[in-house]
Design an enzyme around this catalytic site. Structure first.
Site, PDB file in Angstrom:
ATOM      1  N   HIS A  37       0.824  -1.213   0.000  1.00  0.00           N
ATOM      2  CA  HIS A  37       0.000   0.000   0.000  1.00  0.00           C
ATOM      3  C   HIS A  37       0.856   1.259   0.000  1.00  0.00           C
ATOM      4  O   HIS A  37       0.376   2.335   0.338  1.00  0.00           O
ATOM      5  CB  HIS A  37      -0.920   0.019   1.222  1.00  0.00           C
ATOM      6  CG  HIS A  37      -1.713  -1.226   1.402  1.00  0.00           C
ATOM      7  ND1 HIS A  37      -2.568  -1.680   0.433  1.00  0.00           N
ATOM      8  CD2 HIS A  37      -1.774  -2.124   2.417  1.00  0.00           C
ATOM      9  CE1 HIS A  37      -3.131  -2.811   0.851  1.00  0.00           C
ATOM     10  NE2 HIS A  37      -2.665  -3.104   2.047  1.00  0.00           N
TER      11      HIS A  37
ATOM     12  N   HIS B 224      -7.015  -4.978  -1.101  1.00  0.00           N
ATOM     13  CA  HIS B 224      -6.278  -6.235  -1.245  1.00  0.00           C
ATOM     14  C   HIS B 224      -6.902  -7.087  -2.336  1.00  0.00           C
ATOM     15  O   HIS B 224      -6.789  -8.311  -2.322  1.00  0.00           O
ATOM     16  CB  HIS B 224      -6.323  -7.047   0.046  1.00  0.00           C
ATOM     17  CG  HIS B 224      -5.990  -6.286   1.261  1.00  0.00           C
ATOM     18  ND1 HIS B 224      -6.952  -5.777   2.104  1.00  0.00           N
ATOM     19  CD2 HIS B 224      -4.799  -5.918   1.771  1.00  0.00           C
ATOM     20  CE1 HIS B 224      -6.340  -5.141   3.094  1.00  0.00           C
ATOM     21  NE2 HIS B 224      -5.053  -5.203   2.914  1.00  0.00           N
TER      22      HIS B 224
END
Lengths: 331, 331
Positions: B57, B219
């Protein structure tokens, strides 16, 4: 290929409006043309610093408008030079009377249109100079370019010219430091995938799943060689050695490095390249003075990266660390 | 799919070393574990602010370590929670004696391991609190999560908690402002493509060329619906309306907005979304106080974006504009 756009024709126009909508206190769009300038410009008593080129390289160039960097940026269509008229309007809007330095990436269309625009602006009594950035060591002469191409090293030139102008230096001095940075910077890039332009909607070139292109340009121009996929360390070794060969630095030389993402590359991968890059710098007994890692000069959604190295002296170090307050870079 | 890596197993380790190599004066890695902390920490007399989660991320979370934001960030494997031991070591390394606030994204593994780590650290006499960010309005309960997921709004929480701690506030006050931001922020995202994890090497899910996934997680978790490709304006309308429905703001309310890129999205497209977002904000008679546009909470190389809106009052505005000096954000 899917894109978050409304239509290929509207990309540049809507992007510029979206930038102004994000930073209304910093950026202003000139009426009816694709040029952004400092909202508080032209800054009285300061040399104007402008740049421009085809769109698709964001945050280059408009993202670097602000205190300590650019006064204006002209956006051509994607991968297409801005027109001379557009550049002339920008130059005049950024001239406080102290003259304007144009930072031009070495592509034939950009160089020609900036030259014409400079002549047009000089007829209106502006003092206009050009510096041409040609940091890409991959190829001499290529599609769109005579001589070496201008790529990510351009951002260092924006930074030092902008900082010098912010000090109140005159046009001669600002031009001098810009050329000093140009003389000391070199870059080379790699592509894992082609970019996809909005109007074409499919990859500009085919690159098989097990191959990469070394020495790529920022518009999908050919590189030096297509080779089998390599590890991140092997790629970093290759790019860095080519850059260092070109610069031919003495041991102990202080340098600044940049790992630049091409737009579609996760930041984690840029840091993996930087890890190896700094090892190579140490192995060559060079002094890593500063390291930049991020997306500075992109090629739309291309996966890949470039490595830039510049030799720095006390003057360049001071200018590189001077205050800058722009959407794309804050120092 | 090609990636600029050496091996899937080495991605997190080498990325962290590459970050420290880029910012040696700002970041320090704890011995033998995947935790970065402030090089000058723990800062005497200041509450520690830490975060962490799966990698992939970036710049979240380690990119936000620095003055005015985080004191430490723990990096799990890609899309995998850090261990409780790892989090405990981070918490203790960031405790100057004034206590530590953990900013946790709402995923079951993260919440559980931060709770365990907090208990371990408290046995060593640290005062530890958790706040859980759950800003994703797309889905209640999903793969990996009970309740709403924590996504890009987390960065606003880092910012206000970090600024409050930098003022010298105590742990109660820092926790209070973090929860105030959490109560006032909402996000929703869209994916044009799946991300590709380093270990799998191929897309996590299939998304046909003419479809997009609304309400996607970070995700590759499922979203709310898969629909035909739409224009940028239509996508922005859909996301923004869902976010505004959730927030249910009064006319005239001051807000901050964020258009967040998922990693593979060109910046030009984020500004095209921002253009429409600000029009919608105007149409709803809301006051756009500030707008962020960029890659803050990515999902590897995913193409897509999320839109975050938060209601702000004088206190939150002051904390959001306070000094921050981190690799990923400078204010």
């Amino acid at each position: 290929m899917k894109k978050l756009i409304n239509s290929p024709e509207a990309v540049v126009d809507e992007m510029l409006d979206g930038m102004v909508a994000a930073y209304p206190e910093r950026l202003r769009r000139l009426d009816d043309i694709e040029v952004l300038v400092r909202a508080d410009g032209p800054v009285s008593g300061k040399v104007g610093i402008v740049s421009g080129g085809g769109s698709g390289h964001e945050p280059t160039h408009a993202g670097f408008i602000g205190d300590g960097m650019l006064d204006g940026a002209a956006a051509g269509e994607v991968f297409t030079s801005p027109t001379a008229d557009q550049l002339n309007e920008m130059i005049q809007a950024c001239d406080s009377g102290e003259g304007v330095l144009c930072v031009v990436k070495n592509y034939e269309g950009d160089v020609m249109n900036f030259e014409t625009a400079g002549e047009m602006a000089e007829m209106e009594d502006a003092d206009v100079r050009q510096v041409v950035v040609n940091d890409d060591v991959a190829v001499e002469d290529s599609l769109y370019t005579s001589g070496r191409r201008g790529v990510a090293g351009t951002i260092f030139v924006h930074k030092v010219a902008g900082a010098k102008a912010a000090e109140g230096a005159d046009l001669d001095e600002v031009e001098r430091v810009a050329n000093k940075m140009i003389d000391n910077v070199a870059t080379m890039g790699v592509a894992l995938t082609s970019c996809v332009t909005p109007d074409k909607g499919e990859p500009t070139f085919d690159l098989p799943e097990d191959e990469i292109e070394l020495g790529i340009g920022i518009h999908g121009e050919p590189g030096t060689e297509r080779v089998d996929m390599m590890s991140a360390d092997e790629i970093t070794d290759h790019l860095t050695e080519k850059v260092l060969e070109d610069l031919d630095l003495d041991e102990g030389q202080e340098i600044i490095t940049m790992v630049n993402g091409m737009g579609g590359t996760p930041q984690s991968e840029l840091f993996i390249l930087n890890r190896r890059l700094q090892e190579i710098v140490d192995d060559h007994d060079l002094e890593a003075w500063d390291a930049w890692v991020g997306d500075y000069m992109t090629s739309l959604d291309m996966m890949g990266a470039s490595i830039t190295i510049a030799a720095v002296d006390e003057e360049l170090k001071e200018l590189l660390t001077a205050t800058a307050d722009t959407p794309g870079l804050t120092v």
